[in-house]
Write a protein that holds these residues in place. Structure first.
Motif, PDB file in Angstrom:
ATOM      1  N   GLY A   1       0.777  -1.048  -0.070  1.00 53.78           N
ATOM      2  CA  GLY A   1      -0.019   0.095   0.036  1.00 53.78           C
ATOM      3  C   GLY A   1       0.916   1.417  -0.034  1.00 53.78           C
ATOM      4  O   GLY A   1       2.085   1.117  -0.033  1.00 53.78           O
ATOM      5  N   PRO A   2       0.019   2.351   0.118  1.00 56.65           N
ATOM      6  CA  PRO A   2       0.977   3.679  -0.174  1.00 56.65           C
ATOM      7  C   PRO A   2       1.785   3.882   1.150  1.00 56.65           C
ATOM      8  O   PRO A   2       2.733   4.597   1.305  1.00 56.65           O
ATOM      9  N   ASP A   3       1.365   3.289   2.148  1.00 58.24           N
ATOM     10  CA  ASP A   3       2.168   3.506   3.568  1.00 58.24           C
ATOM     11  C   ASP A   3       3.031   2.372   3.643  1.00 58.24           C
ATOM     12  O   ASP A   3       3.811   2.229   4.640  1.00 58.24           O
ATOM     13  N   GLY A   4       3.247   1.573   2.578  1.00 52.33           N
ATOM     14  CA  GLY A   4       4.373   0.709   2.612  1.00 52.33           C
ATOM     15  C   GLY A   4       4.213  -0.508   3.301  1.00 52.33           C
ATOM     16  O   GLY A   4       4.768  -1.633   3.009  1.00 52.33           O
ATOM     17  N   VAL A   5       3.183  -0.953   3.772  1.00 53.73           N
ATOM     18  CA  VAL A   5       2.522  -2.237   4.329  1.00 53.73           C
ATOM     19  C   VAL A   5       2.100  -3.055   3.382  1.00 53.73           C
ATOM     20  O   VAL A   5       1.371  -2.627   2.577  1.00 53.73           O
ATOM     21  N   GLN A   6       2.456  -4.272   3.516  1.00 50.89           N
ATOM     22  CA  GLN A   6       2.112  -5.230   2.263  1.00 50.89           C
ATOM     23  C   GLN A   6       0.829  -5.905   2.963  1.00 50.89           C
ATOM     24  O   GLN A   6       0.933  -6.512   4.040  1.00 50.89           O
ATOM     25  N   ARG A   7      -0.182  -6.061   2.049  1.00 47.76           N
ATOM     26  CA  ARG A   7      -1.465  -6.543   2.680  1.00 47.76           C
ATOM     27  C   ARG A   7      -1.875  -7.885   1.958  1.00 47.76           C
ATOM     28  O   ARG A   7      -1.634  -7.826   0.655  1.00 47.76           O
ATOM     29  N   ILE A   8      -2.628  -8.713   2.577  1.00 47.29           N
ATOM     30  CA  ILE A   8      -2.903  -9.826   1.787  1.00 47.29           C
ATOM     31  C   ILE A   8      -4.354 -10.395   2.823  1.00 47.29           C
ATOM     32  O   ILE A   8      -4.213 -10.427   3.806  1.00 47.29           O
ATOM     33  N   THR A   9      -5.456 -10.716   2.227  1.00 40.44           N
ATOM     34  CA  THR A   9      -6.489 -11.435   2.606  1.00 40.44           C
ATOM     35  C   THR A   9      -6.516 -12.648   2.896  1.00 40.44           C
ATOM     36  O   THR A   9      -6.226 -13.619   1.460  1.00 40.44           O
ATOM     37  N   VAL A  10      -6.562 -13.852   3.660  1.00 44.25           N
ATOM     38  CA  VAL A  10      -6.542 -15.284   3.682  1.00 44.25           C
ATOM     39  C   VAL A  10      -7.676 -15.476   4.645  1.00 44.25           C
ATOM     40  O   VAL A  10      -8.029 -15.250   5.348  1.00 44.25           O
ATOM     41  N   THR A  11      -8.438 -16.563   3.551  1.00 44.20           N
ATOM     42  CA  THR A  11      -9.744 -17.156   4.171  1.00 44.20           C
ATOM     43  C   THR A  11      -9.136 -18.282   4.910  1.00 44.20           C
ATOM     44  O   THR A  11      -8.399 -19.011   4.828  1.00 44.20           O
ATOM     45  N   MET A  12     -10.257 -18.478   6.031  1.00 47.23           N
ATOM     46  CA  MET A  12      -9.875 -19.917   6.813  1.00 47.23           C
ATOM     47  C   MET A  12     -11.344 -20.584   6.731  1.00 47.23           C
ATOM     48  O   MET A  12     -12.449 -19.936   6.684  1.00 47.23           O
ATOM     49  N   THR A  13     -11.113 -21.911   6.166  1.00 46.84           N
ATOM     50  CA  THR A  13     -12.373 -22.541   5.790  1.00 46.84           C
ATOM     51  C   THR A  13     -12.708 -23.949   6.765  1.00 46.84           C
ATOM     52  O   THR A  13     -11.729 -24.244   7.360  1.00 46.84           O
ATOM     53  N   ASP A  14     -13.807 -24.151   6.690  1.00 44.09           N
ATOM     54  CA  ASP A  14     -14.187 -25.531   7.275  1.00 44.09           C
ATOM     55  C   ASP A  14     -13.542 -26.789   6.628  1.00 44.09           C
ATOM     56  O   ASP A  14     -13.701 -27.595   7.430  1.00 44.09           O
ATOM     57  N   ASP A  15     -12.952 -26.501   5.576  1.00 47.08           N
ATOM     58  CA  ASP A  15     -12.062 -27.779   5.107  1.00 47.08           C
ATOM     59  C   ASP A  15     -10.660 -27.755   5.888  1.00 47.08           C
ATOM     60  O   ASP A  15      -9.969 -28.674   4.988  1.00 47.08           O
ATOM     61  N   LEU A  16     -10.793 -27.025   6.817  1.00 48.00           N
ATOM     62  CA  LEU A  16      -9.222 -27.023   7.432  1.00 48.00           C
ATOM     63  C   LEU A  16      -8.013 -26.478   6.294  1.00 48.00           C
ATOM     64  O   LEU A  16      -7.076 -27.136   6.339  1.00 48.00           O
ATOM     65  N   ARG A  17      -8.565 -25.410   5.539  1.00 43.43           N
ATOM     66  CA  ARG A  17      -7.457 -25.147   4.702  1.00 43.43           C
ATOM     67  C   ARG A  17      -7.225 -23.268   4.750  1.00 43.43           C
ATOM     68  O   ARG A  17      -8.250 -22.754   5.305  1.00 43.43           O
ATOM     69  N   PHE A  18      -6.279 -22.911   4.621  1.00 39.26           N
ATOM     70  CA  PHE A  18      -5.963 -21.231   4.410  1.00 39.26           C
ATOM     71  C   PHE A  18      -5.888 -21.228   2.978  1.00 39.26           C
ATOM     72  O   PHE A  18      -5.527 -21.978   2.124  1.00 39.26           O
ATOM     73  N   GLU A  19      -6.657 -20.271   2.274  1.00 39.10           N
ATOM     74  CA  GLU A  19      -6.767 -19.700   1.032  1.00 39.10           C
ATOM     75  C   GLU A  19      -6.317 -18.303   0.778  1.00 39.10           C
ATOM     76  O   GLU A  19      -7.206 -17.505   1.369  1.00 39.10           O
ATOM     77  N   PRO A  20      -5.220 -18.233   0.312  1.00 39.20           N
ATOM     78  CA  PRO A  20      -4.284 -18.849  -0.318  1.00 39.20           C
ATOM     79  C   PRO A  20      -3.429 -19.450   1.115  1.00 39.20           C
ATOM     80  O   PRO A  20      -3.319 -19.023   2.047  1.00 39.20           O
TER      81      PRO A  20
END
Length: 146
Positions: free
Chosen positions: A54-73
């Motif tokens: 981002g413009p503030d230099g922070v790198q951001r990512i959204t990670v979902t947590m599922t009932d299949d017991l996985r992180f996506e990505p």
């Protein structure tokens, strides 16, 4: 009469096993788990998804947590610096996530949490759900050189 007892015992055993299935073998919040087991990186063949600076230099990512017991990505690519994970639990099973000795704590179903870490050195950093790591719920943060 004995056949009924056996059937009843089998049904009770099935209920006990089914109750644990949503948590995985590690148990849920406060579960015993196996603290002596090493937490390894994801075994996913999927390519890493880049965190966006981002413009503030922070790198951001959204990670979902599922009932299949996985992180996506389950593979995230970033550069050294501040990385912010926005965690969305899209199921009902509680999860957590730990990376570089920082933890998001318990994220209940339907909740969102933010986990911010600072990584100075290139390398691979695992991010497991401590409740479900042995069930395969783990990922890796790949930090590349500048």
């Amino acid at each position: 009469m004995t056949p009924r007892v056996v059937v009843g015992a089998a049904a009770a055993g099935l209920l006990v096993l089914t109750g644990c299935a949503s948590w995985g073998p590690e148990g849920g919040p406060g579960g015993l788990g196996r603290s002596d087991a090493p937490v390894t990186a994801s075994t996913s063949a999927a390519p890493a998804v880049a965190a966006i600076r981002g413009p503030d230099g922070v790198q951001r990512i959204t990670v979902t947590m599922t009932d299949d017991l996985r992180f996506e990505p389950d593979r995230v690519r970033a550069r050294p610096g501040v990385i912010e994970f926005r965690l969305q639990n899209v199921g009902v099973t509680p999860h957590d996530m730990t990376v570089v000795e920082n933890t998001a704590g318990n994220v209940n179903g339907g909740q969102t949490a933010t986990l911010r870490v600072t990584v100075e050195k290139p390398g691979e950093y695992p991010f497991p759900c401590l409740y479900h790591a042995e069930s395969g719920m783990r990922g890796v943060l790949e930090v590349a050189a500048q």
